[in-house]
Design a protein around this motif. Structure first.
Motif, PDB file in Angstrom:
ATOM      1  N   ALA A  76      10.364   7.292 -10.309  1.00  0.00           N
ATOM      2  CA  ALA A  76      11.037   8.497  -9.823  1.00  0.00           C
ATOM      3  C   ALA A  76      10.018   9.559  -9.425  1.00  0.00           C
ATOM      4  N   PHE A  77       8.970   9.720 -10.224  1.00  0.00           N
ATOM      5  CA  PHE A  77       7.967  10.739  -9.915  1.00  0.00           C
ATOM      6  C   PHE A  77       7.276  10.431  -8.587  1.00  0.00           C
ATOM      7  N   PHE A  78       6.929   9.155  -8.364  1.00  0.00           N
ATOM      8  CA  PHE A  78       6.217   8.776  -7.144  1.00  0.00           C
ATOM      9  C   PHE A  78       7.160   8.441  -5.997  1.00  0.00           C
ATOM     10  N   ARG A 261      -1.950   7.320  -8.260  1.00  0.00           N
ATOM     11  CA  ARG A 261      -1.693   5.883  -8.137  1.00  0.00           C
ATOM     12  C   ARG A 261      -2.750   5.270  -7.240  1.00  0.00           C
ATOM     13  N   VAL A 262      -3.221   4.089  -7.605  1.00  0.00           N
ATOM     14  CA  VAL A 262      -4.122   3.327  -6.755  1.00  0.00           C
ATOM     15  C   VAL A 262      -3.504   1.949  -6.569  1.00  0.00           C
ATOM     16  N   THR A 297      -6.037  -0.727   0.967  1.00  0.00           N
ATOM     17  CA  THR A 297      -6.364  -0.045  -0.289  1.00  0.00           C
ATOM     18  C   THR A 297      -5.927   1.403  -0.154  1.00  0.00           C
ATOM     19  N   GLU A 298      -5.179   1.900  -1.151  1.00  0.00           N
ATOM     20  CA  GLU A 298      -4.570   3.229  -1.028  1.00  0.00           C
ATOM     21  C   GLU A 298      -4.671   3.981  -2.345  1.00  0.00           C
ATOM     22  N   LEU A 299      -4.973   5.261  -2.252  1.00  0.00           N
ATOM     23  CA  LEU A 299      -4.986   6.163  -3.398  1.00  0.00           C
ATOM     24  C   LEU A 299      -3.989   7.278  -3.144  1.00  0.00           C
ATOM     25  N   SER A 300      -3.181   7.599  -4.151  1.00  0.00           N
ATOM     26  CA  SER A 300      -2.171   8.656  -3.996  1.00  0.00           C
ATOM     27  C   SER A 300      -2.306   9.662  -5.135  1.00  0.00           C
ATOM     28  N   TRP A 301      -2.311  10.930  -4.769  1.00  0.00           N
ATOM     29  CA  TRP A 301      -2.325  12.028  -5.737  1.00  0.00           C
ATOM     30  C   TRP A 301      -1.082  12.867  -5.488  1.00  0.00           C
ATOM     31  N   TYR A 312       3.752  18.105  -3.462  1.00  0.00           N
ATOM     32  CA  TYR A 312       2.922  17.632  -2.367  1.00  0.00           C
ATOM     33  C   TYR A 312       2.250  16.333  -2.806  1.00  0.00           C
ATOM     34  N   GLU A 313       1.860  15.522  -1.833  1.00  0.00           N
ATOM     35  CA  GLU A 313       1.219  14.245  -2.130  1.00  0.00           C
ATOM     36  C   GLU A 313       0.140  13.966  -1.085  1.00  0.00           C
ATOM     37  N   LEU A 314      -1.057  13.600  -1.553  1.00  0.00           N
ATOM     38  CA  LEU A 314      -2.196  13.268  -0.703  1.00  0.00           C
ATOM     39  C   LEU A 314      -2.467  11.778  -0.826  1.00  0.00           C
ATOM     40  N   MET A 315      -2.613  11.076   0.320  1.00  0.00           N
ATOM     41  CA  MET A 315      -2.746   9.620   0.291  1.00  0.00           C
ATOM     42  C   MET A 315      -3.838   9.158   1.255  1.00  0.00           C
TER      43      MET A 315
END
Length: 345
Positions: A76-78, A261-262, A297-301, A312-315
């Motif tokens: 839910a958070f992501f 998340r990675v 390959t992905e990183l999400s903050w 907000y989310e940075l990817m």
């Protein structure tokens, strides 16, 4: 970026201040969303002769259900596809989606999605609107050959659990074309792991048949993290071969406001082909290829800042796709999410 740093720094102080103009505007709009939902609910109740909402029979919470709750809160958070596919939460989300890439076109879009409950008409029903954006909103009443070029709207029905199987049925429209969808999932607990197979089927009068299988293997290394292996496959009438993917993800939520998340994804198809970029019209298609066609390959903050209804989310990511001869495509995606109604995470 400086704006994000400033907003992060001001977040703690602002949450304790007296409500301002933005809070009043958000509250007013949320009330309108709920009033509209209630009006539709009452109307459908009169049509269907529905029953008043009642409380589900109580039952003891097993360890499996406790772990399910923890992993559901992470999804839910992501705002994962898994969560959006199975939730009966009430929300209206406005998402500003910006993406920059060095080998493909940059994108900017505004997307609207909503789930609204119908507690009077039937306690297991809710209305849904999926990904209305500036590009497909004009196609609501248009006949288009591209399935993703039209928004979806309709009604979900969450059936009672039977033999451990949870099921959801949907009926609605893709543009002007009716479709039906069924989704089934069941949970298995094995030691420190939860295994969840999910199967869905969909038929549309325009886009015909598709079916999809997802198999999730979840475990928690500690109380604030989740490791997931997802196996995916999909077939559809209009696509040759079978899509498949292997996705390894690690989620970390150290607080209610922040998480990262990675993930590593391997995408493939048994008969993959793509448009050759040689300037010809219509474009020439490549020879069919069976195998992995994309490595990502992905990183999400993700951060909840300023107010509970604003994220907000940075990817940042990099992918190596066959159509680019496996040369790196660097990308940066940026989300702004606004929630209205009674949505809670």
């Amino acid at each position: 970026m400086w704006l994000l740093l400033v907003s992060d720094g001001m977040a703690e102080g602002n949450t304790s201040q007296q409500e301002g103009y933005m809070d009043e505007l958000h509250k007013s709009f949320s009330e309108k969303v709920l009033e509209w939902s209630d009006m539709v609910d009452v109307t459908l109740s009169e049509w269907l002769g529905g029953e008043e909402n009642s409380t589900e029979p109580g039952r003891a919470k097993s360890e499996e259900e406790k772990l399910l709750k923890e992993r559901t809160s992470t999804d839910a958070f992501f705002q994962s596809d898994k969560y959006l596919g199975e939730t009966d939460d009430t929300y209206l989300r406005v998402r500003f989606d910006t993406q920059f890439q060095n080998r493909e076109e940059n994108e900017f879009n505004v997307r609207v999605s909503a789930h609204l409950p119908l507690s009077r008409s039937k306690k297991r029903f809710n209305l849904f609107v999926e990904d209305v954006n500036k590009d497909n909103a004009k196609n609501v009443l248009e006949d288009t050959d591209e399935k993703n070029a039209a928004p979806r709207l309709g009604i979900n029905y969450f059936a009672p659990e039977a033999y451990g199987v949870r099921s959801k049925y949907s009926i609605g429209l893709v543009g002007i074309h009716p479709y039906v969808r069924a989704r089934y999932n069941i949970l298995f607990e094995t030691g420190e792991w939860i295994i969840e197979p999910v199967q869905s089927f969909e038929y549309s009068t325009k886009y015909q048949f598709e079916e999809e299988t997802d198999l999730y293997f979840d475990t928690q290394p500690n109380d604030v993290s989740l490791f997931r292996l997802q196996l995916y496959r999909k077939t559809e009438t209009r696509t040759d071969g079978m899509d498949y993917a292997f996705i390894f993800s690690y989620f970390y939520t150290g607080s209610r406001e922040t998480g990262w998340r990675v993930s590593q994804t391997f995408w493939g198809n048994t008969q993959y082909s793509y448009s050759v970029d040689d300037g010809t019209e219509p474009p020439v298609m490549s020879e069919p290829y069976g195998g992995i066609s994309d490595y990502r390959t992905e990183l999400s903050w993700r951060r909840n800042v300023w107010r509970k209804w604003f994220f907000y989310e940075l990817m940042p990511s990099v992918n190596f796709h066959r159509r680019h001869d496996y040369r790196p495509n660097y990308a940066f995606r940026f989300y702004l999410d606004f929630y209205f109604g009674t949505y809670r995470w």
